[in-house]
Design a protein around this motif. Structure first.
Motif, PDB file in Angstrom:
ATOM      1  N   VAL A  79       0.858  -1.183   0.000  1.00  0.00           N
ATOM      2  CA  VAL A  79       0.000   0.000   0.000  1.00  0.00           C
ATOM      3  C   VAL A  79       0.892   1.230   0.000  1.00  0.00           C
ATOM      4  CG1 VAL A  79      -1.772   1.296   1.245  1.00  0.00           C
ATOM      5  CG2 VAL A  79      -1.838  -1.203   1.246  1.00  0.00           C
ATOM      6  N   ASN A  80       0.575   2.191  -0.881  1.00  0.00           N
ATOM      7  CA  ASN A  80       1.309   3.454  -0.959  1.00  0.00           C
ATOM      8  C   ASN A  80       0.325   4.611  -0.886  1.00  0.00           C
ATOM      9  OD1 ASN A  80       4.002   2.345  -1.563  1.00  0.00           O
ATOM     10  ND2 ASN A  80       3.007   1.672  -3.440  1.00  0.00           N
ATOM     11  N   VAL A  81       0.699   5.659  -0.156  1.00  0.00           N
ATOM     12  CA  VAL A  81      -0.093   6.889  -0.098  1.00  0.00           C
ATOM     13  C   VAL A  81       0.785   8.003  -0.641  1.00  0.00           C
ATOM     14  CG1 VAL A  81      -1.314   8.519   1.378  1.00  0.00           C
ATOM     15  CG2 VAL A  81      -1.358   6.087   1.935  1.00  0.00           C
ATOM     16  N   THR A  82       0.277   8.716  -1.658  1.00  0.00           N
ATOM     17  CA  THR A  82       1.040   9.810  -2.270  1.00  0.00           C
ATOM     18  C   THR A  82       0.210  11.082  -2.287  1.00  0.00           C
ATOM     19  OG1 THR A  82       0.290   9.097  -4.457  1.00  0.00           O
ATOM     20  CG2 THR A  82       2.429   8.296  -3.750  1.00  0.00           C
ATOM     21  N   ASP A  83       0.916  12.218  -2.295  1.00  0.00           N
ATOM     22  CA  ASP A  83       0.231  13.509  -2.383  1.00  0.00           C
ATOM     23  C   ASP A  83       0.052  13.891  -3.848  1.00  0.00           C
ATOM     24  OD1 ASP A  83       2.707  14.419  -3.240  1.00  0.00           O
ATOM     25  OD2 ASP A  83       3.132  15.556  -1.417  1.00  0.00           O
ATOM     26  N   ARG A  84      -0.465  15.084  -4.091  1.00  0.00           N
ATOM     27  CA  ARG A  84      -0.765  15.478  -5.482  1.00  0.00           C
ATOM     28  C   ARG A  84       0.487  15.667  -6.339  1.00  0.00           C
ATOM     29  NH1 ARG A  84      -3.539  20.886  -3.704  1.00  0.00           N
ATOM     30  NH2 ARG A  84      -1.850  21.704  -2.453  1.00  0.00           N
ATOM     31  N   LEU A  85       1.650  15.816  -5.694  1.00  0.00           N
ATOM     32  CA  LEU A  85       2.903  15.957  -6.431  1.00  0.00           C
ATOM     33  C   LEU A  85       3.578  14.610  -6.680  1.00  0.00           C
ATOM     34  CD1 LEU A  85       4.357  19.045  -4.533  1.00  0.00           C
ATOM     35  CD2 LEU A  85       3.099  19.012  -6.705  1.00  0.00           C
ATOM     36  N   GLY A  86       2.988  13.546  -6.140  1.00  0.00           N
ATOM     37  CA  GLY A  86       3.541  12.210  -6.315  1.00  0.00           C
ATOM     38  C   GLY A  86       4.536  11.811  -5.239  1.00  0.00           C
ATOM     39  N   ASP A  87       4.705  12.651  -4.208  1.00  0.00           N
ATOM     40  CA  ASP A  87       5.591  12.316  -3.104  1.00  0.00           C
ATOM     41  C   ASP A  87       4.928  11.280  -2.199  1.00  0.00           C
ATOM     42  OD1 ASP A  87       7.485  14.154  -4.007  1.00  0.00           O
ATOM     43  OD2 ASP A  87       6.621  15.790  -2.804  1.00  0.00           O
ATOM     44  N   LYS A  88       5.680  10.241  -1.835  1.00  0.00           N
ATOM     45  CA  LYS A  88       5.134   9.186  -0.986  1.00  0.00           C
ATOM     46  C   LYS A  88       5.144   9.627   0.472  1.00  0.00           C
ATOM     47  CE  LYS A  88       5.998   5.117  -3.727  1.00  0.00           C
ATOM     48  NZ  LYS A  88       6.616   3.815  -3.808  1.00  0.00           N
ATOM     49  N   LEU A  89       3.960   9.549   1.099  1.00  0.00           N
ATOM     50  CA  LEU A  89       3.840   9.804   2.525  1.00  0.00           C
ATOM     51  C   LEU A  89       3.915   8.504   3.314  1.00  0.00           C
ATOM     52  CD1 LEU A  89       0.965  12.353   2.229  1.00  0.00           C
ATOM     53  CD2 LEU A  89       3.213  12.852   3.155  1.00  0.00           C
ATOM     54  N   VAL A 121      -0.786  14.614   7.620  1.00  0.00           N
ATOM     55  CA  VAL A 121      -1.189  15.301   6.391  1.00  0.00           C
ATOM     56  C   VAL A 121      -0.504  16.670   6.400  1.00  0.00           C
ATOM     57  CG1 VAL A 121      -3.122  16.170   5.041  1.00  0.00           C
ATOM     58  CG2 VAL A 121      -3.405  14.099   6.420  1.00  0.00           C
ATOM     59  N   PRO A 122       0.456  16.905   5.495  1.00  0.00           N
ATOM     60  CA  PRO A 122       1.203  18.166   5.526  1.00  0.00           C
ATOM     61  C   PRO A 122       0.403  19.373   5.023  1.00  0.00           C
ATOM     62  CG  PRO A 122       2.032  16.763   3.771  1.00  0.00           C
ATOM     63  CD  PRO A 122       0.992  15.976   4.514  1.00  0.00           C
ATOM     64  N   ILE A 123      -0.371  19.189   3.950  1.00  0.00           N
ATOM     65  CA  ILE A 123      -1.158  20.291   3.391  1.00  0.00           C
ATOM     66  C   ILE A 123      -2.515  19.771   2.939  1.00  0.00           C
ATOM     67  CG2 ILE A 123       0.838  21.657   2.631  1.00  0.00           C
ATOM     68  CD1 ILE A 123       0.349  20.577  -0.204  1.00  0.00           C
ATOM     69  N   GLN A 124      -3.472  20.668   2.869  1.00  0.00           N
ATOM     70  CA  GLN A 124      -4.805  20.282   2.402  1.00  0.00           C
ATOM     71  C   GLN A 124      -4.744  19.982   0.918  1.00  0.00           C
ATOM     72  OE1 GLN A 124      -7.912  22.894   3.610  1.00  0.00           O
ATOM     73  NE2 GLN A 124      -9.413  22.006   2.220  1.00  0.00           N
ATOM     74  N   GLY A 125      -5.417  18.910   0.531  1.00  0.00           N
ATOM     75  CA  GLY A 125      -5.445  18.560  -0.877  1.00  0.00           C
ATOM     76  C   GLY A 125      -5.816  17.114  -1.099  1.00  0.00           C
ATOM     77  N   PRO A 126      -5.735  16.682  -2.361  1.00  0.00           N
ATOM     78  CA  PRO A 126      -6.076  15.296  -2.695  1.00  0.00           C
ATOM     79  C   PRO A 126      -4.880  14.363  -2.451  1.00  0.00           C
ATOM     80  CG  PRO A 126      -5.598  16.518  -4.694  1.00  0.00           C
ATOM     81  CD  PRO A 126      -5.500  17.497  -3.553  1.00  0.00           C
ATOM     82  N   TYR A 127      -5.183  13.190  -1.899  1.00  0.00           N
ATOM     83  CA  TYR A 127      -4.173  12.161  -1.666  1.00  0.00           C
ATOM     84  C   TYR A 127      -4.653  10.874  -2.308  1.00  0.00           C
ATOM     85  CZ  TYR A 127      -1.951  15.403   1.481  1.00  0.00           C
ATOM     86  OH  TYR A 127      -1.318  16.513   1.986  1.00  0.00           O
ATOM     87  N   VAL A 128      -3.705  10.101  -2.813  1.00  0.00           N
ATOM     88  CA  VAL A 128      -4.030   8.891  -3.561  1.00  0.00           C
ATOM     89  C   VAL A 128      -3.491   7.674  -2.808  1.00  0.00           C
ATOM     90  CG1 VAL A 128      -3.646   7.653  -5.730  1.00  0.00           C
ATOM     91  CG2 VAL A 128      -3.987  10.122  -5.754  1.00  0.00           C
ATOM     92  N   ILE A 129      -4.323   6.630  -2.740  1.00  0.00           N
ATOM     93  CA  ILE A 129      -3.906   5.361  -2.139  1.00  0.00           C
ATOM     94  C   ILE A 129      -3.852   4.309  -3.245  1.00  0.00           C
ATOM     95  CG2 ILE A 129      -4.474   3.538  -0.494  1.00  0.00           C
ATOM     96  CD1 ILE A 129      -5.924   5.631   1.180  1.00  0.00           C
ATOM     97  N   ASP A 130      -2.654   3.754  -3.456  1.00  0.00           N
ATOM     98  CA  ASP A 130      -2.455   2.635  -4.379  1.00  0.00           C
ATOM     99  C   ASP A 130      -2.332   1.372  -3.544  1.00  0.00           C
ATOM    100  OD1 ASP A 130      -2.168   4.234  -6.752  1.00  0.00           O
ATOM    101  OD2 ASP A 130      -0.151   4.752  -6.072  1.00  0.00           O
ATOM    102  N   TRP A 131      -2.920   0.299  -4.001  1.00  0.00           N
ATOM    103  CA  TRP A 131      -2.853  -0.963  -3.272  1.00  0.00           C
ATOM    104  C   TRP A 131      -2.614  -2.102  -4.252  1.00  0.00           C
ATOM    105  CZ3 TRP A 131      -6.504  -4.445  -4.778  1.00  0.00           C
ATOM    106  CH2 TRP A 131      -7.583  -3.918  -5.495  1.00  0.00           C
ATOM    107  N   HIS A 132      -1.981  -3.150  -3.727  1.00  0.00           N
ATOM    108  CA  HIS A 132      -1.719  -4.337  -4.526  1.00  0.00           C
ATOM    109  C   HIS A 132      -1.691  -5.536  -3.586  1.00  0.00           C
ATOM    110  CE1 HIS A 132      -0.139  -6.828  -7.742  1.00  0.00           C
ATOM    111  NE2 HIS A 132       0.749  -7.288  -6.880  1.00  0.00           N
TER     112      HIS A 132
END
Length: 179
Positions: A79-89, A121-132
């Protein structure tokens, strides 16, 4: 008397450990719980803000499998969580295994709830969760991705107390044998 004390220490240790883990996994408020299909994918962007921090991610996997070896790899998950810039959190990969309990084949039907990790959560915005989820010996019947906000951290003092009770239980047993 020593047997009773040792049993009380072991039961207390298990109770403290279970209570702490339950509080850790159920703290906060659920933001998202989505059943997903397939073996991998990306959830639609989720709007998060710093007021939700810390946020914890969970992956629930329903599975069936025949355990034939002493230890059988059931499934591997990532599982990966990334911000709108593609940085992995958050990035987490692990293999779930099942142990054989006796000499004969062992069929299991269960749901494994994996705590993936916690992030701020560093800044307000959309975050994406990828799972496999990659099945090894298990037949995957269902997958759910969940998110909880404003979660609490692990209660380290209670975990240490649980460990101390466990060790003290063994000390009581060994001291009792010497006498």
């Amino acid at each position: 008397m020593q047997k009773f004390l040792a049993i009380a220490l072991f039961v207390g240790s298990i109770g403290l450990f279970g209570w702490t883990m339950h509080a850790y996994s159920t703290s906060g408020e659920e933001v998202l719980s989505v059943p997903v299909t397939g073996r991998s994918g990306t959830l639609a962007p989720i709007a998060l803000n710093p007021g939700m921090s810390p946020v914890r991610v969970f992956l629930a996997v329903k599975m069936e499998m025949q355990v034939r070896d002493a230890i059988s790899n059931a499934h591997k998950y990532e599982v990966n969580v990334t911000d709108r810039l593609g940085d992995k959190l958050l990035s987490f990969t692990r293999t779930h295994s099942e142990k054989k309990e006796d000499q004969g084949p062992d069929f299991r039907r269960e749901s494994q709830n994996h705590i993936i990790g916690t992030f701020d959560v560093p800044i307000q915005g959309p975050y994406v969760i990828d799972w496999h989820v990659n099945p090894k010996r298990a037949d995957i019947k269902g997958i759910t991705v969940s998110l909880r906000r404003n979660v609490e951290g692990m209660n380290i003092p209670l975990m240490l107390l649980a460990g101390f009770c466990f060790v003290l239980g063994w000390v009581v047993i060994f001291v009792g044998r010497r006498q």
